[in-house]
Enzyme design. Structure first.
Site, PDB file in Angstrom:
ATOM      1  N   TYR A  94      36.029  -1.280  40.999  1.00  0.00           N
ATOM      2  CA  TYR A  94      34.943  -2.222  40.729  1.00  0.00           C
ATOM      3  C   TYR A  94      35.102  -2.828  39.345  1.00  0.00           C
ATOM      4  CZ  TYR A  94      32.604   1.298  37.811  1.00  0.00           C
ATOM      5  OH  TYR A  94      32.301   2.202  36.824  1.00  0.00           O
ATOM      6  N   CYS A  95      34.438  -3.969  39.169  1.00  0.00           N
ATOM      7  CA  CYS A  95      34.317  -4.612  37.866  1.00  0.00           C
ATOM      8  C   CYS A  95      32.887  -5.143  37.801  1.00  0.00           C
ATOM      9  CB  CYS A  95      35.382  -5.698  37.682  1.00  0.00           C
ATOM     10  SG  CYS A  95      35.291  -7.042  38.879  1.00  0.00           S
ATOM     11  N   SER A  96      32.676  -6.282  37.195  1.00  0.00           N
ATOM     12  CA  SER A  96      31.319  -6.821  37.120  1.00  0.00           C
ATOM     13  C   SER A  96      30.811  -7.218  38.497  1.00  0.00           C
ATOM     14  CB  SER A  96      31.267  -8.025  36.174  1.00  0.00           C
ATOM     15  OG  SER A  96      31.584  -7.619  34.862  1.00  0.00           O
ATOM     16  N   GLY A  98      33.442  -8.143  41.199  1.00  0.00           N
ATOM     17  CA  GLY A  98      34.479  -7.922  42.204  1.00  0.00           C
ATOM     18  C   GLY A  98      35.690  -8.827  42.122  1.00  0.00           C
ATOM     19  N   ILE A 123      29.654  -3.621  39.811  1.00  0.00           N
ATOM     20  CA  ILE A 123      28.609  -2.799  39.201  1.00  0.00           C
ATOM     21  C   ILE A 123      27.275  -3.540  39.183  1.00  0.00           C
ATOM     22  CG2 ILE A 123      29.048  -3.454  36.792  1.00  0.00           C
ATOM     23  CD1 ILE A 123      28.578  -0.399  36.123  1.00  0.00           C
TER      24      ILE A 123
END
Length: 164
Positions: A94-96, A98, A123
């Site tokens: 995951y990141c901010s 996707g 996230i």
């Protein structure tokens, strides 16, 4: 290289800022080369390996408990191989929202990891749907690093942080 990546992300931010929802942004920016896993589909955290593809300053503000910080700018497969030697493990990157995580997920698949997923909405969506996150001292927090002010529009719950 780092300047180039941040410039590209800022350009993308400006390009997609007018997009009103995470699904529209992901449709525009992602190739769906890594299968998505939606937050509602996460049943048992114990059987998942979470990898955070954000930068350390973002990870330190908040991350999914137990996640491994793999970063984006300085991602090294060697670090992943050491932390997760089992290539059959179920990995959720995951990141901010996707976008960066799809790129890292592609590298994991190329390296032979078999069960790699991109957390749909990252996230931000995890927090928007009531997920718990912790800070760098493993204490529950409502703060989420949103990368910058433009990207912060996609976080609906929590405290938006874009400095640090």
């Amino acid at each position: 290289m780092r300047y180039l990546i941040y410039s590209l992300l800022l350009f993308i931010s400006a390009t997609v800022w007018s997009q009103s929802t995470i699904p529209l942004v992901l449709k525009k920016l992602n190739k769906q080369s890594v299968p998505y896993l939606k937050v509602a589909e996460i049943k048992d955290h114990a059987n998942l390996v979470f990898m955070d593809a954000r930068e350390p300053k973002e990870f330190n503000v908040s991350h999914i408990k137990g996640a491994i910080s793999v970063g984006f700018d300085h991602f090294k497969m060697k670090n992943v191989s050491t932390a997760v030697p089992d290539k059959k493990a179920t990995v959720v990157v995951y990141c901010s929202i996707g976008v960066r995580s799809e790129k890292i997920g592609e590298q994991l698949l190329k390296a032979g990891y078999k069960n790699v997923y991109n957390l749909y909405g990252g996230i931000f969506e995890y927090k928007n749907q009531g997920g718990t996150v912790v800070n760098n001292t493993n204490i529950k927090t409502d703060s989420i690093h949103t990368f910058n002010k433009e990207w912060s529009v996609y976080l609906n719950k929590g405290i938006k942080v874009y400095e640090n």
